[in-house]
Design a protein around this motif. Structure first.
Motif, mmCIF file in Angstrom:
data_model
loop_
_atom_site.group_PDB
_atom_site.id
_atom_site.type_symbol
_atom_site.label_atom_id
_atom_site.label_comp_id
_atom_site.label_asym_id
_atom_site.label_seq_id
_atom_site.Cartn_x
_atom_site.Cartn_y
_atom_site.Cartn_z
ATOM 1 N N CYS A 60 6.702 -2.403 3.725
ATOM 2 C CA CYS A 60 7.659 -2.897 2.747
ATOM 3 C C CYS A 60 7.940 -4.344 3.100
ATOM 4 O O CYS A 60 7.931 -4.710 4.275
ATOM 5 N N ASN A 85 10.133 0.125 -4.258
ATOM 6 C CA ASN A 85 9.143 1.034 -3.689
ATOM 7 C C ASN A 85 9.810 2.180 -2.927
ATOM 8 O O ASN A 85 9.354 2.593 -1.873
ATOM 9 N N SER A 105 9.451 6.166 -5.319
ATOM 10 C CA SER A 105 9.846 5.460 -6.536
ATOM 11 C C SER A 105 10.110 6.409 -7.697
ATOM 12 O O SER A 105 10.715 6.010 -8.696
#
Length: 263
Positions: A60, A85, A105
């Motif tokens: 991420c 995400n 998600s």
């Protein structure tokens, strides 16, 4: 590869901030109730963090924290390439335990973790739960590490469990006169030493030198050095891991920007 606690956690395990005085379930006599504490991965950060942005490739690339009107942390939202995400929601269980529930998600829960810590902000227990393929109907414990500490906050022992057939490990710690931390990892069943790790830390408690040996396989040691750049809160914003024995293995550079809530 070193079997350290921080390496066993996901790269994007969420940072969370405990606003203890805003949570009715938190014991106000705890040391954690008088201050804001931020846990990111398996270490505590300093200051009131609102977001973390990585400038290199990660699972991420940023994490944004969402709070209630009383500044109680509700969830953390993960972003990848600018797109949401997944996220994590928090369940506060007493003054020294947090349950972290992770969602993708599509708002489906994918895993959860349990973190327990003492009043000195030492993590005493970390458990990770998830699905075992092909059984996706019930989460089971995938990983656990339990630690105990001396009065001076030095680790004096640990136990590690994996669900995938890896034997459980025990750890014992000694400290040399020069401050070097020596960790012996041995198989819980046979007692055979698996690894020996020696570490030196800077004044902020971060590892700056680490040497590791696998005595059952070789007498050779692998050696790495780690350099940091810190911000005004004493959180690292640049970290470079350099392997002295290889040009490619474990040479890694990380850079992150940490944004704080206004005081």
């Amino acid at each position: 590869m070193s079997r350290t606690f921080i390496a066993s956690t996901p790269l994007c395990i969420v940072a969370f901030i405990l606003f203890s005085c805003c949570n009715k379930n938190i014991d106000t006599t705890s040391a954690c109730s008088s201050e804001v504490i931020t846990l990111y991965g398996a270490s505590f950060l300093k200051g009131k963090v609102s977001s973390i942005v990585y400038d290199d490739e990660q699972e991420c690339d940023s994490t944004l924290f969402v709070y209630s009107s009383k500044q109680h942390l509700l969830k953390a939202i993960f972003y990848l390439n600018g797109e949401e995400n997944g996220y994590c929601k928090y369940d506060y269980n007493g003054s020294n335990r947090i349950d972290l529930h992770y969602y993708d998600s599509n708002k489906k829960e994918t895993s959860y973790s349990i973190v327990e810590f003492d009043n000195n902000k030492n993590i005493t227990l970390y458990r990770d739960y998830g699905y075992i393929y092909p059984d996706t109907t019930k989460m089971v414990m995938l990983y656990m590490k339990q630690r105990s500490y001396e009065e001076n906050n030095r680790i004096n022992g640990a136990f590690e469990y994996h669900c995938d057939g890896i034997p459980p490990y025990k750890y014992r710690y000694t400290y040399n006169n020069d401050g070097t931390e020596v960790e012996e990892c041995f198989l819980a069943v046979t007692g055979d030493i698996y690894t020996i790790t020696k570490r030196k830390r800077d004044k902020k408690g971060n590892v700056v030198e680490e040497s590791e040996n696998f005595p059952r396989d070789t007498s050779d040691w692998t050696n790495i050095k780690i350099k940091y750049k810190y911000d005004e809160k004493d959180n690292w914003i640049e970290r470079r891991i350099m392997d002295e024995d290889s040009e490619s293995y474990r040479n890694k550079y990380s850079k992150r920007r940490i944004h704080y809530l206004e005081e």
